[in-house]
Design a protein around this motif. Structure first.
Motif, PDB file in Angstrom:
ATOM      1  N   LEU B 123       1.006  -1.131  -0.045  1.00 31.41           N
ATOM      2  CA  LEU B 123       0.052   0.193   0.033  1.00 31.41           C
ATOM      3  C   LEU B 123       0.720   1.150   0.005  1.00 31.41           C
ATOM      4  O   LEU B 123       0.608   2.307  -0.735  1.00 31.41           O
ATOM      5  CB  LEU B 123      -0.825  -0.127   1.204  1.00 31.41           C
ATOM      6  CG  LEU B 123      -1.854   1.194   1.292  1.00 31.41           C
ATOM      7  CD1 LEU B 123      -2.629   1.568   0.001  1.00 31.41           C
ATOM      8  CD2 LEU B 123      -2.883   1.048   2.533  1.00 31.41           C
ATOM      9  N   ALA B 126       2.194   1.777  -3.507  1.00 28.22           N
ATOM     10  CA  ALA B 126       1.099   2.050  -4.270  1.00 28.22           C
ATOM     11  C   ALA B 126       0.577   3.745  -4.276  1.00 28.22           C
ATOM     12  O   ALA B 126       0.696   4.579  -5.174  1.00 28.22           O
ATOM     13  CB  ALA B 126      -0.106   1.221  -4.307  1.00 28.22           C
ATOM     14  N   LEU B 127       0.843   3.827  -3.031  1.00 31.64           N
ATOM     15  CA  LEU B 127       0.469   5.488  -2.524  1.00 31.64           C
ATOM     16  C   LEU B 127       1.758   6.412  -3.050  1.00 31.64           C
ATOM     17  O   LEU B 127       1.240   7.491  -4.082  1.00 31.64           O
ATOM     18  CB  LEU B 127       0.437   5.594  -0.948  1.00 31.64           C
ATOM     19  CG  LEU B 127      -0.843   5.139  -0.619  1.00 31.64           C
ATOM     20  CD1 LEU B 127      -0.757   5.219   0.917  1.00 31.64           C
ATOM     21  CD2 LEU B 127      -1.978   5.891  -0.900  1.00 31.64           C
ATOM     22  N   ALA B 129       3.413   5.666  -5.847  1.00 28.42           N
ATOM     23  CA  ALA B 129       3.478   5.895  -7.461  1.00 28.42           C
ATOM     24  C   ALA B 129       2.179   6.603  -7.715  1.00 28.42           C
ATOM     25  O   ALA B 129       2.458   7.504  -8.628  1.00 28.42           O
ATOM     26  CB  ALA B 129       3.078   4.374  -7.906  1.00 28.42           C
ATOM     27  N   ALA B 130       1.075   6.474  -6.820  1.00 31.16           N
ATOM     28  CA  ALA B 130      -0.181   7.283  -7.292  1.00 31.16           C
ATOM     29  C   ALA B 130       0.251   8.910  -7.103  1.00 31.16           C
ATOM     30  O   ALA B 130      -0.093   9.948  -7.857  1.00 31.16           O
ATOM     31  CB  ALA B 130      -1.367   7.072  -6.576  1.00 31.16           C
ATOM     32  N   SER B 132       3.195  10.446  -6.984  1.00 27.55           N
ATOM     33  CA  SER B 132       4.357  10.959  -7.942  1.00 27.55           C
ATOM     34  C   SER B 132       3.651  11.347  -9.244  1.00 27.55           C
ATOM     35  O   SER B 132       4.017  11.906 -10.239  1.00 27.55           O
ATOM     36  CB  SER B 132       5.479   9.941  -8.180  1.00 27.55           C
ATOM     37  OG  SER B 132       4.950   8.831  -8.884  1.00 27.55           O
ATOM     38  N   GLY B 133       2.368  10.627  -9.561  1.00 30.46           N
ATOM     39  CA  GLY B 133       1.745  10.784 -10.820  1.00 30.46           C
ATOM     40  C   GLY B 133       0.909  12.018 -10.739  1.00 30.46           C
ATOM     41  O   GLY B 133      -0.110  12.279 -11.587  1.00 30.46           O
ATOM     42  N   GLY B 134       0.539  12.594  -9.479  1.00 27.34           N
ATOM     43  CA  GLY B 134      -0.225  13.520  -9.435  1.00 27.34           C
ATOM     44  C   GLY B 134      -1.621  13.649  -8.749  1.00 27.34           C
ATOM     45  O   GLY B 134      -2.353  14.517  -8.747  1.00 27.34           O
ATOM     46  N   ILE B 135      -1.679  12.154  -8.228  1.00 24.82           N
ATOM     47  CA  ILE B 135      -2.984  11.869  -7.580  1.00 24.82           C
ATOM     48  C   ILE B 135      -2.778  12.450  -6.092  1.00 24.82           C
ATOM     49  O   ILE B 135      -2.091  11.578  -5.625  1.00 24.82           O
ATOM     50  CB  ILE B 135      -3.413  10.588  -7.576  1.00 24.82           C
ATOM     51  CG1 ILE B 135      -3.371   9.910  -9.324  1.00 24.82           C
ATOM     52  CG2 ILE B 135      -4.686  10.142  -6.948  1.00 24.82           C
ATOM     53  CD1 ILE B 135      -4.502  10.732  -9.961  1.00 24.82           C
ATOM     54  N   MET B 137      -4.315  11.714  -3.310  1.00 24.74           N
ATOM     55  CA  MET B 137      -4.605  10.701  -2.282  1.00 24.74           C
ATOM     56  C   MET B 137      -4.528  11.194  -0.594  1.00 24.74           C
ATOM     57  O   MET B 137      -3.526  10.848  -0.147  1.00 24.74           O
ATOM     58  CB  MET B 137      -3.657   9.574  -2.469  1.00 24.74           C
ATOM     59  CG  MET B 137      -4.250   8.411  -3.385  1.00 24.74           C
ATOM     60  SD  MET B 137      -5.542   7.573  -2.744  1.00 24.74           S
ATOM     61  CE  MET B 137      -6.363   6.884  -4.379  1.00 24.74           C
ATOM     62  N   VAL B 141      -9.645  10.871   1.667  1.00 29.54           N
ATOM     63  CA  VAL B 141      -9.741  10.155   0.459  1.00 29.54           C
ATOM     64  C   VAL B 141      -9.518   8.835   0.721  1.00 29.54           C
ATOM     65  O   VAL B 141     -10.202   7.873   0.300  1.00 29.54           O
ATOM     66  CB  VAL B 141      -9.516  10.954  -0.674  1.00 29.54           C
ATOM     67  CG1 VAL B 141      -9.631   9.821  -1.891  1.00 29.54           C
ATOM     68  CG2 VAL B 141      -9.885  12.212  -1.087  1.00 29.54           C
ATOM     69  N   LEU B 142      -8.192   8.477   1.081  1.00 26.64           N
ATOM     70  CA  LEU B 142      -7.754   7.130   1.335  1.00 26.64           C
ATOM     71  C   LEU B 142      -8.836   6.356   2.025  1.00 26.64           C
ATOM     72  O   LEU B 142      -9.003   5.124   1.785  1.00 26.64           O
ATOM     73  CB  LEU B 142      -6.387   7.061   1.784  1.00 26.64           C
ATOM     74  CG  LEU B 142      -5.591   5.897   2.223  1.00 26.64           C
ATOM     75  CD1 LEU B 142      -5.544   5.106   0.409  1.00 26.64           C
ATOM     76  CD2 LEU B 142      -4.396   6.087   2.468  1.00 26.64           C
ATOM     77  N   TYR B 145     -11.937   5.330   0.282  1.00 24.70           N
ATOM     78  CA  TYR B 145     -11.436   4.329  -0.644  1.00 24.70           C
ATOM     79  C   TYR B 145     -11.453   2.979  -0.046  1.00 24.70           C
ATOM     80  O   TYR B 145     -12.086   1.961  -0.419  1.00 24.70           O
ATOM     81  CB  TYR B 145     -10.347   4.373  -1.612  1.00 24.70           C
ATOM     82  CG  TYR B 145     -10.475   5.345  -2.754  1.00 24.70           C
ATOM     83  CD1 TYR B 145     -11.018   4.739  -3.853  1.00 24.70           C
ATOM     84  CD2 TYR B 145     -10.010   6.478  -2.919  1.00 24.70           C
ATOM     85  CE1 TYR B 145     -11.307   5.360  -5.108  1.00 24.70           C
ATOM     86  CE2 TYR B 145     -10.093   7.374  -4.333  1.00 24.70           C
ATOM     87  CZ  TYR B 145     -10.721   6.803  -4.999  1.00 24.70           C
ATOM     88  OH  TYR B 145     -10.921   7.436  -6.346  1.00 24.70           O
TER      89      TYR B 145
END
Lengths: 204, 204
Positions: B123, B126-127, B129-130, B132-135, B137, B141-142, B145
């Motif tokens: 987890l 994954a956080l 990566a998300a 670093s792509g501009g999401i 989170m 919000v987490l 989800y």
């Protein structure tokens, strides 16, 4: 900043940045001389996005280009974003017909999904893989999984609506579609442990 | 059946079957002569499972071996299955400490998760990566989800409880953990289109 500074800021080597520029993923900088250009924060953001898509999501350079092209010309309505995002990403079997079973499912659920949605095809492939591994996935179980996914999608769309600009919204759709799958996958495993622990020992 | 018939039944070439046997993924057949052995339906099932894990889920031969070893010696309780399944599958960063943020989340949710659960580590990755792509989170919000994933996990555990034997249950856990992620991912995308279409045009 110069290319060397962009490299230092993003941790991506200069030859890799030049490759991204040649491939059209990274827009050119503002020229300041015949051999030098100036890069700004939008370039830093773009390089991070490319890295996230390549390393985090495992996309090919061609798939990344489809995403960045969509980012460079955002559509008028936010609903269109989903179409662009889904079509920008590579889907195995996109040219195959949609399976009867998948059509039935969407009709049963009453979901509004356009006929060219790539996920209609990828669902068929995913079902094949699951079943060949011994997971039955009956129509009834599949329908229940679909219904339990709906609240996740409601949250997804809410995040997109909360984005500040069409371009930020497209980032959320495109990147979110790919990069938050691993987050959900990890959360699902943690939730499985929780459910299983409670079932085994209901006192806790 | 002979090895050639096993090959014909499963569509897997004889040299590949011999490789699976040497690697210990496929149990030996019943010897009928010095050079021949008899294979049965359990071998057909096992070969299909291996193919699903290798091709459908992209596992390495080492990871497949961890799964088949767990299948060959099923644990006493069904709750233990989740631990075995999650530990059999390769998780990047399994040796890193669990992040404070992830601990906080699990505490807030009140989920019962053992400290060595690999999903606690994945987890965090994954956080990263998300984000670093501009999401963004955010923790809020987490948490939402995570709560919306819980009904999916309830269905998962229900499927495992419905399995006929401990070995069938382990197949459901191990294979299901890996092979149904793409099903959920496709369902999530279809649900996104539905939610987005309804938001854009509430009449329908």
């Amino acid at each position: 900043m110069q290319l060397s500074a962009l490299s230092a800021r993003t941790g991506v080597a200069i030859p890799t940045l030049k490759y991204y520029r040649r491939e059209g993923l990274l827009p050119p900088g503002e020229p300041v001389s015949a051999t030098r250009a100036h890069y700004d924060e939008t370039h830093v953001e773009r390089v991070r996005l490319i890295r996230a898509l390549v390393q985090g999501a495992g996309l090919s350079i061609t798939a990344v280009r489809a995403v960045t092209e969509a980012l460079d010309s955002p559509p008028a309505s936010r609903h269109e974003l989903y179409g662009i995002a889904q079509r920008a990403l590579p889907v195995p079997g996109a040219d195959r017909p949609v399976r009867h079973e998948v059509r039935e499912l969407v009709a049963t659920l009453g979901w509004r999904v356009t006929d060219d949605a790539p996920a209609l095809r990828s669902l068929g492939d995913a079902l094949d893989a699951a079943r060949s591994g011994g997971i039955p996935m009956t129509p009834e179980v599949l329908e229940r999984y679909a219904r339990s996914c709906h609240p996740v999608a409601e949250l997804d769309v809410e995040q997109v609506r909360a984005a500040e600009s069409p371009s930020a919204a497209l980032t959320t759709v495109v990147v979110g579609t790919v990069l938050t799958d691993p987050v959900l996958s990890a959360l699902r495993r943690l939730a499985q442990e929780d459910v299983s622990a409670r079932t085994a020992d209901p006192r806790g």
